[in-house]
Write a protein that holds these residues in place. Structure first.
Motif, mmCIF file in Angstrom:
data_model
loop_
_atom_site.group_PDB
_atom_site.id
_atom_site.type_symbol
_atom_site.label_atom_id
_atom_site.label_comp_id
_atom_site.label_asym_id
_atom_site.label_seq_id
_atom_site.Cartn_x
_atom_site.Cartn_y
_atom_site.Cartn_z
ATOM 1 N N ILE A 5 -5.663 -40.172 39.814
ATOM 2 C CA ILE A 5 -5.290 -41.281 38.937
ATOM 3 C C ILE A 5 -5.018 -40.777 37.523
ATOM 4 O O ILE A 5 -5.851 -40.118 36.923
ATOM 5 C CB ILE A 5 -6.441 -42.327 38.851
ATOM 6 C CG1 ILE A 5 -6.913 -42.748 40.250
ATOM 7 C CG2 ILE A 5 -6.009 -43.527 38.022
ATOM 8 C CD1 ILE A 5 -6.035 -43.735 40.956
ATOM 9 N N CYS A 6 -3.830 -41.120 37.006
ATOM 10 C CA CYS A 6 -3.513 -40.814 35.612
ATOM 11 C C CYS A 6 -3.814 -42.060 34.783
ATOM 12 O O CYS A 6 -3.526 -43.174 35.206
ATOM 13 C CB CYS A 6 -2.027 -40.457 35.481
ATOM 14 S SG CYS A 6 -1.467 -40.337 33.766
ATOM 15 N N LYS A 7 -4.393 -41.855 33.581
ATOM 16 C CA LYS A 7 -4.734 -42.994 32.718
ATOM 17 C C LYS A 7 -3.496 -43.776 32.310
ATOM 18 O O LYS A 7 -3.530 -44.965 32.099
ATOM 19 C CB LYS A 7 -5.458 -42.487 31.455
ATOM 20 C CG LYS A 7 -6.954 -42.353 31.652
ATOM 21 C CD LYS A 7 -7.632 -41.959 30.341
ATOM 22 C CE LYS A 7 -7.799 -40.453 30.257
ATOM 23 N NZ LYS A 7 -8.345 -39.987 28.979
ATOM 24 N N LYS A 8 -2.364 -43.080 32.171
ATOM 25 C CA LYS A 8 -1.127 -43.740 31.756
ATOM 26 C C LYS A 8 -0.284 -44.222 32.928
ATOM 27 O O LYS A 8 0.385 -45.233 32.846
ATOM 28 C CB LYS A 8 -0.262 -42.756 30.951
ATOM 29 C CG LYS A 8 -0.706 -42.517 29.535
ATOM 30 C CD LYS A 8 0.377 -41.687 28.833
ATOM 31 C CE LYS A 8 -0.197 -40.916 27.666
ATOM 32 N NZ LYS A 8 0.668 -39.788 27.296
ATOM 33 N N HIS A 9 -0.272 -43.454 34.010
ATOM 34 C CA HIS A 9 0.701 -43.703 35.075
ATOM 35 C C HIS A 9 0.098 -44.109 36.411
ATOM 36 O O HIS A 9 0.819 -44.216 37.400
ATOM 37 C CB HIS A 9 1.586 -42.464 35.256
ATOM 38 C CG HIS A 9 2.285 -42.043 33.999
ATOM 39 N ND1 HIS A 9 1.940 -40.927 33.290
ATOM 40 C CD2 HIS A 9 3.296 -42.644 33.317
ATOM 41 C CE1 HIS A 9 2.716 -40.830 32.209
ATOM 42 N NE2 HIS A 9 3.536 -41.850 32.203
ATOM 43 N N GLY A 10 -1.209 -44.326 36.459
ATOM 44 C CA GLY A 10 -1.838 -44.772 37.696
ATOM 45 C C GLY A 10 -1.868 -43.668 38.733
ATOM 46 O O GLY A 10 -1.852 -42.483 38.396
ATOM 47 N N ALA A 96 -2.432 -31.675 37.077
ATOM 48 C CA ALA A 96 -2.026 -32.600 36.012
ATOM 49 C C ALA A 96 -1.053 -33.626 36.582
ATOM 50 O O ALA A 96 -0.424 -33.407 37.622
ATOM 51 C CB ALA A 96 -1.359 -31.840 34.877
ATOM 52 N N CYS A 97 -0.932 -34.749 35.876
ATOM 53 C CA CYS A 97 -0.020 -35.818 36.300
ATOM 54 C C CYS A 97 1.430 -35.342 36.158
ATOM 55 O O CYS A 97 1.834 -34.886 35.094
ATOM 56 C CB CYS A 97 -0.260 -37.054 35.443
ATOM 57 S SG CYS A 97 1.019 -38.312 35.617
ATOM 58 N N PRO A 98 2.226 -35.457 37.203
ATOM 59 C CA PRO A 98 3.610 -34.977 37.141
ATOM 60 C C PRO A 98 4.487 -35.793 36.197
ATOM 61 O O PRO A 98 5.450 -35.272 35.641
ATOM 62 C CB PRO A 98 4.098 -35.110 38.589
ATOM 63 C CG PRO A 98 3.237 -36.164 39.185
ATOM 64 C CD PRO A 98 1.897 -36.047 38.508
ATOM 65 N N VAL A 99 4.157 -37.091 36.010
ATOM 66 C CA VAL A 99 4.964 -37.922 35.105
ATOM 67 C C VAL A 99 4.698 -37.510 33.657
ATOM 68 O O VAL A 99 5.632 -37.330 32.866
ATOM 69 C CB VAL A 99 4.667 -39.430 35.307
ATOM 70 C CG1 VAL A 99 5.604 -40.262 34.440
ATOM 71 C CG2 VAL A 99 4.805 -39.812 36.767
ATOM 72 N N CYS A 100 3.410 -37.309 33.332
ATOM 73 C CA CYS A 100 3.064 -36.804 31.984
ATOM 74 C C CYS A 100 3.759 -35.476 31.745
ATOM 75 O O CYS A 100 4.318 -35.231 30.676
ATOM 76 C CB CYS A 100 1.553 -36.615 31.859
ATOM 77 S SG CYS A 100 0.620 -38.151 31.764
ATOM 78 N N LEU A 101 3.720 -34.619 32.736
ATOM 79 C CA LEU A 101 4.316 -33.291 32.606
ATOM 80 C C LEU A 101 5.819 -33.385 32.384
ATOM 81 O O LEU A 101 6.395 -32.662 31.566
ATOM 82 C CB LEU A 101 4.007 -32.479 33.866
ATOM 83 C CG LEU A 101 4.143 -30.971 33.794
ATOM 84 C CD1 LEU A 101 3.246 -30.385 32.725
ATOM 85 C CD2 LEU A 101 3.820 -30.343 35.144
HETATM 86 ZN ZN LIG Z 1 0.564 -39.478 33.665
#
Ligand SMILES: [Zn+2]
Length: 109
Positions: A5-10, A96-101
């Motif tokens: 779970i990413c804090k920003k992207h679920g 790590a979250c791929p969307v953040c990356l």
């Molecule tokens: Zn993210």
């Protein structure tokens, strides 16, 4: 890839990156990080990772930055190729979250 779970992207399928980049993403501190793309050919397919350049320089002191391409072993030809290096590089990485990356300049595939 592992679900997390990413804090920003679920819920996302987390990908591997260097520890510094993983930390920078979670703290929104992305200034002055030079990104290097690592492409690995293994089991007849390509995988792609993004790390900070200094991380790769630990394993490849003469690496000039930008992109690095590694080939995994060729079982049929009994060639090890870059296998040992690939294992070292991957074993030091963190999820790590791929969307953040993907929001990092220079880390878009
Ligand atoms: Zn993210």
């Amino acid at each position: 890839m592992k679900p997390a779970i990413c804090k920003k992207h679920g819920p996302q399928r987390f990908t591997l990156t260097s520890p510094l980049l993983a930390k920078a993403i979670s703290e929104d501190g992305l200034d002055n990080i030079f990104i290097t793309r690592i492409r690995i050919y293994s089991n007849e397919r390509w995988s792609e990772y993004f790390v900070d350049n200094e991380y790769l320089t630990r394993f490849l002191p003469n690496h000039s930055g930008g992109e690095a391409v590694f080939k995994d072993r060729d079982v049929a030809k009994r060639r090890l190729n870059d296998r040992l290096l690939i294992m070292k590089v991957l074993s030091g990485m963190e999820y790590a979250c791929p969307v953040c990356l993907s929001e990092i300049p220079g880390a878009v595939s």
